[in-house]
Design an enzyme around this catalytic site. Structure first.
Site, PDB file in Angstrom:
ATOM      1  N   SER A   1       0.871  -1.178   0.000  1.00 49.99           N
ATOM      2  CA  SER A   1       0.000   0.000   0.000  1.00 49.99           C
ATOM      3  C   SER A   1       0.903   1.221   0.000  1.00 49.99           C
ATOM      4  CB  SER A   1      -0.917   0.015   1.228  1.00 49.99           C
ATOM      5  OG  SER A   1      -1.533   1.287   1.392  1.00 49.99           O
TER       6      SER A   1
ATOM      7  N   GLU B   1       3.853   1.886  -7.984  1.00 49.71           N
ATOM      8  CA  GLU B   1       3.468   0.607  -8.579  1.00 49.71           C
ATOM      9  C   GLU B   1       4.541   0.084  -9.532  1.00 49.71           C
ATOM     10  OE1 GLU B   1      -0.873   2.543  -8.111  1.00 49.71           O
ATOM     11  OE2 GLU B   1       0.136   2.516 -10.050  1.00 49.71           O
TER      12      GLU B   1
END
Length: 207
Positions: A109, A174
């Site tokens: 996260s 990411e």
């Protein structure tokens, strides 16, 4: 709203008209993305990555939990770990069993506050499982639960004015998460004597 040549505009949306990208636009942004990934990956702590890899080597089942695009990256990592012969489960799938002591939960996260991911980590901790986490925020609730922590020094997805990245909404996190998980897989594989042909035998044949 005026449509550009060759473009259809849906009058029921508020989407702006988007001009076509030129070759120079694409080349400029290939360089942007490449350079941001290179610079951020260079700041990863190899000790943190090795520590997380050590947890994957300890045995036990691996459970993977993530939301959105980070979750998609972890699903790719889960496939590679399965190719190595590890027993891997994706949190939320109907056939995923209960996590227990001796298992490892792998989570990511950017903010370290994604509610579903933090809840999964809290559940895993109560069950006696180990937690390995990727985040940008070392002071986050997720980081506080982790037995192995890798900090990715990228902008959080809601930090739209960040000087860390010109890319949109967590893309850099990411991208570097994918790079980090691939490097961990490659390092674990390097320490086996299994050829690629043997790993491939574990690949899904019901696609």
């Amino acid at each position: 709203m005026t449509a550009l040549k060759g473009q259809t505009v849906n009058p029921t949306t508020d989407a702006p008209a988007i001009a076509p990208a030129t070759e120079s636009d694409v080349l400029r942004n290939i360089s942007l993305v490449r350079d941001e990934i290179t610079n951020t990956a260079a700041k990863l702590d190899a000790r943190e990555l090795a520590g997380l890899a050590a947890h994957l080597s300890q045995g036990g089942r691996v459970f993977v939990a993530g939301a959105g695009r980070s979750g998609l990256v972890l699903r790719m990592a889960a496939m590679r770990l399965m190719h190595l012969g590890l027993t891997v489960h994706i949190a939320g799938d109907t056939t995923t069993p209960a996590i227990t002591s001796g298992d490892l939960l792998l989570v990511a996260s950017g903010s370290g506050t994604t509610s579903g991911v933090v809840k999964s980590a809290e559940t895993a901790a109560k069950a006696g499982a180990r937690i390995a986490a990727f985040t940008t925020n070392p002071d986050s609730p997720l980081a506080g639960l982790a037995d192995a922590l890798v900090i990715i020094p990228a902008a959080q997805k809601t930090d739209h004015g960040s000087s860390v990245s010109r890319q949109y909404s967590g893309s850099l996190f990411e991208q570097v998460l994918f790079l980090a998980t691939e490097a961990i897989f490659q390092s674990l594989w390097d320490n086996t004597d299994e050829p690629a042909e043997d790993l491939w035998l574990r690949h899904a044949n019901l696609e």
